[in-house]
Design an enzyme around this catalytic site. Structure first.
Site, PDB file in Angstrom:
ATOM      1  N   GLU A  84    -141.123 -71.332  48.729  1.00 53.95           N
ATOM      2  CA  GLU A  84    -140.158 -72.658  49.958  1.00 53.95           C
ATOM      3  C   GLU A  84    -138.534 -71.994  50.580  1.00 53.95           C
ATOM      4  O   GLU A  84    -138.544 -71.840  51.674  1.00 53.95           O
ATOM      5  CB  GLU A  84    -140.059 -74.021  49.539  1.00 53.95           C
ATOM      6  CG  GLU A  84    -141.320 -74.887  49.790  1.00 53.95           C
ATOM      7  CD  GLU A  84    -140.688 -76.209  48.417  1.00 53.95           C
ATOM      8  OE1 GLU A  84    -142.335 -76.115  48.211  1.00 53.95           O
ATOM      9  OE2 GLU A  84    -140.493 -76.486  49.027  1.00 53.95           O
TER      10      GLU A  84
ATOM     11  N   GLY B 261    -130.619 -85.841  45.378  1.00 57.27           N
ATOM     12  CA  GLY B 261    -131.290 -84.424  46.293  1.00 57.27           C
ATOM     13  C   GLY B 261    -131.043 -83.102  45.110  1.00 57.27           C
ATOM     14  O   GLY B 261    -132.159 -82.767  44.311  1.00 57.27           O
TER      15      GLY B 261
HETATM   16  C1  LIG Z   1    -131.025 -80.256  57.287  1.00 58.93           C
HETATM   17  C2  LIG Z   1    -130.879 -80.787  56.564  1.00 58.93           C
HETATM   18  C3  LIG Z   1    -132.835 -80.784  56.474  1.00 58.93           C
HETATM   19  C4  LIG Z   1    -133.126 -81.409  54.971  1.00 58.93           C
HETATM   20  N1  LIG Z   1    -134.895 -81.226  54.519  1.00 58.93           N
HETATM   21  C5  LIG Z   1    -134.890 -81.809  53.864  1.00 58.93           C
HETATM   22  C6  LIG Z   1    -135.946 -82.752  53.679  1.00 58.93           C
HETATM   23  O1  LIG Z   1    -137.449 -81.903  54.726  1.00 58.93           O
HETATM   24  N2  LIG Z   1    -136.914 -82.826  52.472  1.00 58.93           N
HETATM   25  C7  LIG Z   1    -136.360 -83.205  51.632  1.00 58.93           C
HETATM   26  O2  LIG Z   1    -136.791 -83.879  50.370  1.00 58.93           O
HETATM   27  N3  LIG Z   1    -135.370 -82.742  51.823  1.00 58.93           N
HETATM   28  C8  LIG Z   1    -134.625 -82.250  52.675  1.00 58.93           C
HETATM   29  N4  LIG Z   1    -133.498 -82.094  53.026  1.00 58.93           N
HETATM   30  C9  LIG Z   1    -132.746 -81.953  51.451  1.00 58.93           C
HETATM   31  C10 LIG Z   1    -131.468 -81.046  51.126  1.00 58.93           C
HETATM   32  O3  LIG Z   1    -132.903 -80.671  50.302  1.00 58.93           O
HETATM   33  C11 LIG Z   1    -130.794 -81.714  50.579  1.00 58.93           C
HETATM   34  O4  LIG Z   1    -129.590 -81.958  51.352  1.00 58.93           O
HETATM   35  C12 LIG Z   1    -129.972 -80.734  48.980  1.00 58.93           C
HETATM   36  O5  LIG Z   1    -130.833 -80.311  47.370  1.00 58.93           O
HETATM   37  C13 LIG Z   1    -128.443 -81.381  48.329  1.00 58.93           C
HETATM   38  O6  LIG Z   1    -128.858 -82.466  47.977  1.00 58.93           O
HETATM   39  P1  LIG Z   1    -127.706 -83.461  47.965  1.00 58.93           P
HETATM   40  O7  LIG Z   1    -127.608 -82.979  49.640  1.00 58.93           O
HETATM   41  O8  LIG Z   1    -127.947 -85.022  47.507  1.00 58.93           O
HETATM   42  O9  LIG Z   1    -126.062 -82.840  47.429  1.00 58.93           O
HETATM   43  P2  LIG Z   1    -126.040 -82.766  45.644  1.00 58.93           P
HETATM   44  O10 LIG Z   1    -127.112 -82.840  45.633  1.00 58.93           O
HETATM   45  O11 LIG Z   1    -124.999 -83.925  45.957  1.00 58.93           O
HETATM   46  O12 LIG Z   1    -124.630 -82.075  45.789  1.00 58.93           O
HETATM   47  C14 LIG Z   1    -123.918 -81.481  46.744  1.00 58.93           C
HETATM   48  C15 LIG Z   1    -122.713 -80.161  46.630  1.00 58.93           C
HETATM   49  O13 LIG Z   1    -122.693 -79.727  44.953  1.00 58.93           O
HETATM   50  C16 LIG Z   1    -123.136 -78.877  44.092  1.00 58.93           C
HETATM   51  N5  LIG Z   1    -123.769 -79.276  43.184  1.00 58.93           N
HETATM   52  C17 LIG Z   1    -124.955 -80.081  42.815  1.00 58.93           C
HETATM   53  N6  LIG Z   1    -125.534 -79.281  41.610  1.00 58.93           N
HETATM   54  C18 LIG Z   1    -125.407 -78.575  41.099  1.00 58.93           C
HETATM   55  C19 LIG Z   1    -125.308 -78.088  40.001  1.00 58.93           C
HETATM   56  N7  LIG Z   1    -126.372 -77.853  38.997  1.00 58.93           N
HETATM   57  N8  LIG Z   1    -124.422 -77.134  39.399  1.00 58.93           N
HETATM   58  C20 LIG Z   1    -123.590 -76.092  40.608  1.00 58.93           C
HETATM   59  N9  LIG Z   1    -123.035 -77.073  41.991  1.00 58.93           N
HETATM   60  C21 LIG Z   1    -124.058 -78.275  42.101  1.00 58.93           C
HETATM   61  C22 LIG Z   1    -123.732 -77.813  45.192  1.00 58.93           C
HETATM   62  O14 LIG Z   1    -122.533 -77.153  45.756  1.00 58.93           O
HETATM   63  C23 LIG Z   1    -124.489 -79.189  46.737  1.00 58.93           C
HETATM   64  O15 LIG Z   1    -124.304 -78.699  47.598  1.00 58.93           O
HETATM   65  C24 LIG Z   1    -132.556 -81.791  54.206  1.00 58.93           C
HETATM   66  C25 LIG Z   1    -131.192 -81.272  54.352  1.00 58.93           C
HETATM   67  C26 LIG Z   1    -130.548 -80.892  55.704  1.00 58.93           C
HETATM   68  C27 LIG Z   1    -128.866 -80.516  55.646  1.00 58.93           C
END
Ligand SMILES: Cc1cc2nc3c(=O)[nH]c(=O)nc-3n(C[C@H](O)[C@H](O)[C@H](O)COP(=O)(O)OP(=O)(O)OC[C@H]3O[C@@H](n4cnc5c(N)ncnc54)[C@H](O)[C@@H]3O)c2cc1C
Length: 383
Positions: free
Chosen positions: A246, A133
């Site tokens: 965005e 993500g």
């Molecule tokens: C309702 C909804 C709609 C969405 N729509 C889209 C869409 O249309 N298209 C799309 O591609 N994605 C979409 N997403 C995905 C969204 O962009 C990702 O959930 C987001 O980028 C976080 O990625 P992850 O969930 O893999 O969390 P992870 O990358 O696993 O991160 C989890 C948490 O770890 C912490 N973290 C991670 N990296 C770091 C760092 N470097 N430093 C400090 N803290 C950190 C943060 O607190 C983060 O929230 C959507 C998500 C939701 C819930």
């Protein structure tokens, strides 16, 4: 009411027009859309007829020929209408359409943008994967050339508009050995695409009217004509260029929801009585609402500055990141305070403030988690 300095007569007319459209065509359907988990397909067509889709796309490609001021008006009215809305036009018109406009070949622009403007095509952007993500460079979905087509494999997670999308911008690796330089954007036309599958509509704690899906690609054949811009390895650069816009979109939503939450809470506390007077007569209520209104006002001023910068081509990554984390944090704080002032009723789903509360939470996560935003700002501190 606060009025941006950039709001001119033409934008004022647009604002009235869309407010009427949303009141007539969106608001009465929101509850049903939340129950079914997505907006009606027919609504996309109606929005196209009303000139709401692709407002900032040039007329030669079927758009309304406006700019980001027009988009800002549309977004603001959409979220001020109820504070909750499942209509993910921001992904379609303010994100995907701009990838195609800015990086697409002439053929790609003519092929897709006019149909996006009418609502014939609904679009999505698929970056996130089950295993990647925030760390976008480590995605595993890949496209390799085989004969005269790409063969796409992998899966995506949490994709907005995933259930309805006819055209999906798939972020994939065309060079699996490379990180950023191996990333390309491949547009998948879903109709008849063998090997493409949509997972179920995911159950979320909020934003119920907006569909969110897992998507699967299993040896899906895609024409090289669908590679955005026609050159491999440009995807990460294209994504990074678009991210400030965005994030601004997310901020505009945050400000509009804060304004709506404050309005709803003034109305509620003004009619609810306790201890022989209205809740609004209590000093705590008045002070909390005064604070919330101030926060919403500051957010609006910051956002308007960012909108002007974006239109002038000057919105930088760090400023957009500041806006994204701060406005969404403020949205969550303000909505929480407003819910508190509703008492137990604020916790009931039938109350708008409860839905605003549940919808707000993810604003701090998508579009780049707020921690990532702070990283981006921190990096700029020593530049
Ligand atoms: C309702 C909804 C709609 C969405 N729509 C889209 C869409 O249309 N298209 C799309 O591609 N994605 C979409 N997403 C995905 C969204 O962009 C990702 O959930 C987001 O980028 C976080 O990625 P992850 O969930 O893999 O969390 P992870 O990358 O696993 O991160 C989890 C948490 O770890 C912490 N973290 C991670 N990296 C770091 C760092 N470097 N430093 C400090 N803290 C950190 C943060 O607190 C983060 O929230 C959507 C998500 C939701 C819930």
């Amino acid at each position: 009411m606060y009025r941006p300095r950039w709001m001119n007569e033409e934008l004022g007319i647009l604002s009235d027009h869309v407010a009427r459209f949303y009141a007539a065509e969106m608001v009465p359907n929101e509850e049903r859309w939340r129950e079914q988990g997505h907006v009606d397909r027919e609504f996309w067509r109606k929005a196209g007829e009303a000139g709401i889709l692709c407002a900032s796309i040039p007329e030669e490609y079927g758009g309304a020929g406006g700019n980001f001021y027009h988009e800002a008006v549309l977004l603001t009215e959409q979220y001020r209408a109820t504070g909750v809305s499942g209509f993910s036009n921001s992904i379609h018109s303010q994100i995907v359409a701009h990838y195609i406009l800015n990086y697409g070949t002439e053929d790609q622009k003519r092929r897709w943008l006019p149909k996006m403007a009418t609502g014939e095509l609904v679009t999505a952007i698929a970056m996130t994967e089950p295993g990647a993500g925030s760390d976008l460079q480590s995605i595993r979905t890949n496209a390799r050339m085989d004969g005269n087509s790409y063969v796409l494999n992998g899966s995506k997670m949490f994709i907005t508009n995933g259930q309805l999308a006819d055209l999906i911008v798939v972020v994939c690796k065309t060079d699996t050995e490379a990180r950023a330089r191996g990333i390309s954007l491949l547009l998948l036309e879903t109709e008849g695409a063998e090997g493409f599958r949509r997972g179920r509509n995911l159950e979320k704690i909020g934003q119920h009217g907006s569909d969110t899906s897992e998507l699967f690609f299993d040896d899906v054949r895609v024409s090289p004509d669908n590679l955005l811009g026609g050159v491999e390895g440009q995807g990460f650069y294209q994504l990074m260029q678009q991210l400030p816009q965005e994030r601004l979109v997310i901020g505009i939503r945050a400000a509009a929801v804060m304004e709506r939450a404050v309005e709803d809470t003034i109305a509620y506390t003004s009619q609810r009585e306790a201890f022989g007077k209205t809740l609004f007569d209590l000093q705590n209520t008045r002070f909390k609402l005064a604070e919330a209104k101030t926060t919403a006002h500051i957010a609006r001023v910051f956002i308007d500055d960012c909108i002007e910068r974006l239109v002038a081509g000057e919105l930088d990554v760090a400023t957009a990141a500041m806006l994204k984390w701060w406005s969404t944090q403020m949205q969550c704080d303000v909505v929480d305070e407003c819910l508190q002032l509703h008492g137990g009723y604020g916790y009931m789903k039938e109350f708008g403030i409860a839905q605003m509360y549940a919808d707000a939470r993810v604003q701090k996560i998508y579009g780049g988690a707020n921690e990532i935003m702070k990283e981006l700002i921190a990096r700029s501190l020593t530049e």
